[in-house]
Design a protein around this motif. Structure first.
Motif: not given
Length: 474
Positions: A87-89, A92, A218, A221, A225
């Motif tokens: 999800k972070r990628e 990006n 976001e 993410v 998290r």
């Protein structure tokens, strides 16, 4: 040894009485001989050990379950870690897509601005050409006499005029063609402007969609998290539970090991006790046999006791009459004399303690003390107290002792207690007033300890021991 001053019949009677007392002591002693083993260690029951084993089993199951839960939680946490990474990628990617869309929107805006400028220029060109054409046409038909192009083209003759009229027509056609070309260019630029506007709208929509995807990424993410943090918290809780359960398991195992160790220690102690008791019984039986067969020792003891007021006689009754003279200290091998003393003491192993009990010929009833001894009924028991046992043991070698340890401490030769030898007397309390025992060697002694106990072999107690041992057989 012959007893002086006594007829053969009296000597025989004294020997019979002493021998009978000695054999009674032997019979009483053998079943209850106390060894010199230390107090028994704890002996946990089978139920205690089984219960501890059950706690281990339960803890093993609990720890196993928690280990599996922790492993599952760790696997899920790894999956969540991977999900967060993905999800972070994705964020990006969304940022890159948003940047690309914004760049495309910016380019489309620039294209719209350029087509707007081109369209404005084309319109201005068309307007200027139309104005020139309109002015030319008006001048051609409304001002033929002026110095214009119409005047130039007019002629004096019809042929000249016709030629000039044809030229004028050509010029007008050329202007109209140029005007139409400009108009077509204007239309083309208008189409391009429309296409540029559509491209900008599409680029703006793409940028808005990319921005929405970025926000969604976001948010994803953040959610991932949160899930990761929640799983990490759950894993930490499970690890704590596992560690706590492991501690309980370790403690339960220690308990089992401790209880089993206590059982093993107790069994070892019991084996030692049985061996000590067997050895003591054998030693007592051998000592009793030797003491019973030692007529000289019996005679010497009987002679010392004859005519003496019994220790337990507290009234003013007359002292029994005796025609015997007190014997001197016997002469003989020191080692044999010491063994005679020890045999007589050992022959009384297991005889009950009786405060005030014991004389030259054996155990006697005790006396009232108005306290502890009376609570144990010592006044009605046939036995020995500590000084009475010493009195009986040394009477066999013709040594007369008072029935009080404090007086016994002041008899014979004193030697430093660290240099004590087999056959010496050991004392406790101020001036030897508390207790006395006979040293056997090897750190052991024989004693009549206290009310409720029996004559026994014990390890020498160093605490409170007097600094000197008393040696009666030099």
């Amino acid at each position: 040894m012959r007893v002086p001053g006594a007829s053969p019949t009296r000597r025989r009677r004294m020997h019979e009485v002493a021998g009978g007392l000695l054999m009674c002591a032997i019979v009483a002693a053998l079943p209850t001989v106390a060894g010199a083993v230390p107090p028994p260690p704890p002996n946990p029951s089978d139920g205690d050990i089984a219960a501890a084993g059950d706690r281990v089993d339960n803890s093993v199951a609990e720890v196993g379950g928690l280990i599996n839960e922790v492993a599952t939680a760790e696997q899920q946490l790894r999956q969540l870690d991977a999900d967060v990474a993905i999800k972070r990628e994705a964020v990006n990617k969304a940022l890159v897509d948003l940047q690309t869309a914004r760049e495309a929107a910016d380019a489309a805006a620039d294209a719209v601005a350029a087509t707007q400028r081109d369209l404005a220029d084309a319109g201005a060109n068309v307007d200027r050409a139309r104005a020139d054409f309109d002015r030319f046409a008006v001048e051609a038909y409304t001002s033929p006499a002026t110095g214009s192009m119409t005047t130039y083209l007019s002629g004096a003759t019809p042929d000249v005029a016709l030629s000039r009229s044809q030229l004028l027509s050509v010029i007008s056609s050329s202007q109209r063609s140029a005007l139409e070309s400009l108009h077509r260019a204007q239309i083309d630029r208008a189409n391009k402007d429309s296409a540029a506007r559509e491209a900008k709208q599409a680029a703006d929509a793409a940028a808005a969609e990319a921005d929405a995807r970025r926000a969604d990424a976001e948010s994803a993410v953040s959610a991932a998290r949160a899930a990761q943090d929640a799983q990490a918290t759950r894993r930490a809780g499970l690890v704590t539970q596992r560690d706590t359960a492991q501690h309980r398991l370790d403690f339960a195992r220690q308990q089992v090991a401790g209880l089993q160790g206590q059982r093993d220690a107790y069994l070892a102690w019991d084996r030692e006790r049985r061996a000590e008791e067997a050895a003591a019984q054998a030693a007592a039986a051998a000592a009793a046999a030797r003491a019973a067969a030692d007529g000289d020792a019996l005679g010497r003891a009987a002679q010392l006791g004859a005519g003496r007021r019994p220790h337990t006689q507290l009234d003013n009754s007359p002292t029994p009459h005796s025609s015997m003279n007190p014997p001197g200290r016997p002469v003989g091998d020191r080692g044999e004399l010491i063994e005679t003393v020890i045999d007589r003491a050992m022959s009384q192993l297991g005889v009950i303690y009786s405060w005030g009990g014991g004389d030259e010929n054996g155990p006697t009833k005790g006396i009232h003390d108005g306290g502890v001894a009376d609570s144990f009924g010592d006044f009605d028991k046939v036995g020995f107290d500590c000084s009475g046992l010493m009195l009986y043991a040394f009477a066999g070698v013709g040594i007369s002792l008072p029935h009080y340890s404090g007086y016994q401490y002041h008899m014979g030769a004193r030697v430093p207690v660290a240099e004590r030898e087999r056959g010496d007397m050991l004392f406790w309390g101020p001036g030897g007033s508390q207790h006395v025992a006979l040293y056997l060697g090897g750190g052991r002694m024989i004693e009549a300890p206290e009310s409720g106990e029996v004559v026994r072999v014990s390890a020498v107690r160093e605490g409170g021991i007097m600094p000197y041992a008393v040696r009666l057989i030099p």
